[in-house]
Design a protein around this motif. Structure first.
Motif, short mmCIF file in Angstrom:
data_model
loop_
_atom_site.label_atom_id
_atom_site.label_comp_id
_atom_site.label_asym_id
_atom_site.label_seq_id
_atom_site.Cartn_x
_atom_site.Cartn_y
_atom_site.Cartn_z
N ASP A 1 13.61 7.08 12.06
CA ASP A 1 14.71 7.14 11.10
C ASP A 1 14.35 7.91 9.83
O ASP A 1 15.20 8.21 9.02
N VAL A 2 13.07 8.21 9.64
CA VAL A 2 12.61 8.81 8.39
C VAL A 2 12.11 10.21 8.66
O VAL A 2 11.26 10.42 9.53
N ASP A 3 12.62 11.19 7.93
CA ASP A 3 12.13 12.56 8.02
C ASP A 3 10.76 12.64 7.38
O ASP A 3 10.38 11.81 6.57
N ALA A 4 10.04 13.70 7.70
CA ALA A 4 8.67 13.86 7.19
C ALA A 4 8.62 13.85 5.67
O ALA A 4 7.71 13.31 5.08
N ASP A 5 9.60 14.47 5.00
CA ASP A 5 9.57 14.55 3.55
C ASP A 5 10.41 13.49 2.86
O ASP A 5 10.46 13.41 1.66
N GLU A 6 11.08 12.67 3.64
CA GLU A 6 11.99 11.69 3.08
C GLU A 6 11.27 10.38 2.80
O GLU A 6 10.39 9.97 3.53
N SER A 7 11.65 9.75 1.72
CA SER A 7 11.18 8.38 1.48
C SER A 7 12.39 7.56 1.12
O SER A 7 13.40 8.06 0.66
N THR A 8 12.28 6.27 1.34
CA THR A 8 13.42 5.39 1.09
C THR A 8 12.95 4.14 0.38
O THR A 8 11.82 3.69 0.58
N GLU A 9 13.78 3.58 -0.42
CA GLU A 9 13.46 2.36 -1.13
C GLU A 9 13.93 1.12 -0.35
O GLU A 9 13.70 0.01 -0.76
N THR A 10 14.63 1.34 0.75
CA THR A 10 15.13 0.22 1.53
C THR A 10 13.97 -0.57 2.09
O THR A 10 13.08 -0.01 2.70
N LEU A 11 13.99 -1.88 1.89
CA LEU A 11 12.95 -2.73 2.43
C LEU A 11 13.41 -3.33 3.74
O LEU A 11 14.58 -3.57 3.94
N PHE A 12 12.50 -3.62 4.60
CA PHE A 12 12.74 -4.12 5.96
C PHE A 12 13.46 -5.44 5.92
O PHE A 12 13.20 -6.29 5.16
N TRP B 1 4.29 4.07 8.30
CA TRP B 1 4.27 3.70 9.72
C TRP B 1 2.87 3.85 10.31
O TRP B 1 2.49 3.09 11.21
N ALA B 2 2.09 4.79 9.78
CA ALA B 2 0.71 4.96 10.25
C ALA B 2 -0.13 3.71 9.97
O ALA B 2 -1.03 3.37 10.75
N LEU B 3 0.18 3.01 8.87
CA LEU B 3 -0.55 1.78 8.55
C LEU B 3 -0.34 0.69 9.61
O LEU B 3 -1.20 -0.16 9.81
N LEU B 4 0.79 0.72 10.29
CA LEU B 4 1.13 -0.33 11.25
C LEU B 4 0.70 -0.01 12.68
O LEU B 4 0.78 -0.88 13.56
N GLU B 5 0.25 1.20 12.93
CA GLU B 5 -0.08 1.62 14.29
C GLU B 5 -1.13 0.76 14.98
O GLU B 5 -1.14 0.65 16.20
N GLY B 6 -2.00 0.12 14.23
CA GLY B 6 -3.06 -0.69 14.83
C GLY B 6 -2.61 -2.04 15.34
O GLY B 6 -3.36 -2.72 16.04
N TYR B 7 -1.40 -2.45 15.00
CA TYR B 7 -0.92 -3.77 15.44
C TYR B 7 -0.50 -3.68 16.90
O TYR B 7 0.45 -2.98 17.24
N PRO B 8 -1.19 -4.38 17.81
CA PRO B 8 -0.94 -4.22 19.25
C PRO B 8 0.43 -4.70 19.72
O PRO B 8 0.92 -4.25 20.75
N LEU C 1 0.81 -1.21 0.00
CA LEU C 1 0.00 0.00 0.00
C LEU C 1 0.85 1.27 0.00
O LEU C 1 0.42 2.30 -0.51
N GLN C 2 2.03 1.18 0.60
CA GLN C 2 2.93 2.32 0.71
C GLN C 2 4.36 1.81 0.58
O GLN C 2 4.90 1.26 1.54
N PRO C 3 4.99 1.96 -0.59
CA PRO C 3 6.30 1.33 -0.83
C PRO C 3 7.45 1.85 0.04
O PRO C 3 8.38 1.11 0.30
N ASP C 4 7.40 3.11 0.47
CA ASP C 4 8.53 3.64 1.24
C ASP C 4 8.27 3.54 2.74
O ASP C 4 7.24 3.06 3.17
N HIS C 5 9.24 3.98 3.52
CA HIS C 5 9.12 3.96 4.98
C HIS C 5 8.79 5.35 5.54
O HIS C 5 9.26 5.72 6.61
N GLY C 6 7.98 6.10 4.83
CA GLY C 6 7.57 7.42 5.29
C GLY C 6 6.54 7.33 6.40
O GLY C 6 6.13 6.25 6.84
N LYS C 7 6.09 8.50 6.84
CA LYS C 7 5.12 8.56 7.95
C LYS C 7 3.82 7.82 7.63
O LYS C 7 3.24 7.17 8.49
#
Length: 187
Positions: free
Chosen positions: A176-187, A143-150, A134-140
């Protein structure tokens, strides 16, 4: 231990004070423990941790089909059913990452080293990779997509400990990610 038991590697650390953890790495079980543990206590702890890892492995998705089914459940529960992978499979060639995703073709690969870890950890990695669909980079927004995982912070802490104990680079965090930064690095 019986001869049919998996190989066990004990890694001692002077930085580790109290905790003992274990995970499957390929065909062996790695047990991480404080350097100060006596040999007698080591024997007891290794037996206990091997038992736990083997029990966890018995409850885990063992096949790629099981993993695909679990991906569907996690997508439905935490991502509103929006992530639709084309394939999800275990791989044995990922030594510097826990999982990877190729959003362009919908494929997710999880390291088979996760198979000996607690289910909440492998679920987190799978959910992390599903979020990349749904969101290829590690931007904000990622991370918002994962917030629901307890178990998010608990799973991240577990993986950070394993990474530290095995010399892997630590996983990326939202900090590790600035608000405007996106990264292609995968987890």
């Amino acid at each position: 231990m019986e001869s049919s038991s998996p190989r066990v590697e004990v890694r001692r650390s002077t930085r580790r004070r109290r905790t003992v953890s274990a995970y499957r790495e390929g065909d062996r079980i790695v047990v991480l423990m404080p350097a100060r543990v006596s040999k007698r206590e080591e024997t007891r702890l290794v037996e206990e941790m091997v038992r736990k890892v083997l029990a966890q492995g018995a409850r885990r998705p063992r096949s790629d089909e099981d993993l695909m089914r679990r991906a569907g459940q996690l997508s439905q529960r935490y991502l509103g059913g929006l992530a639709h992978p084309v394939s999800v499979r275990w791989v044995g060639n990922q030594r510097s990452r826990w999982g990877s995703c190729t959003p362009a073709n919908g494929t997710i690969r999880l390291s088979d080293r996760l198979q000996g870890m607690p289910e909440y950890v492998s679920d987190y990695v799978l959910l992390h990779e599903l979020a990349h669909l749904l969101q290829p980079d590690h931007g904000k927004s990622f991370w918002a997509l994962l917030e629901g995982y307890p178990q998010l912070e608990r799973a991240r802490g577990y993986l950070e400990g394993v990474a530290f104990g095995s010399g892997m680079p630590p996983p990326e965090t939202p900090d590790d990610v600035d608000a405007d930064e996106s990264t292609e690095t995968l987890f």
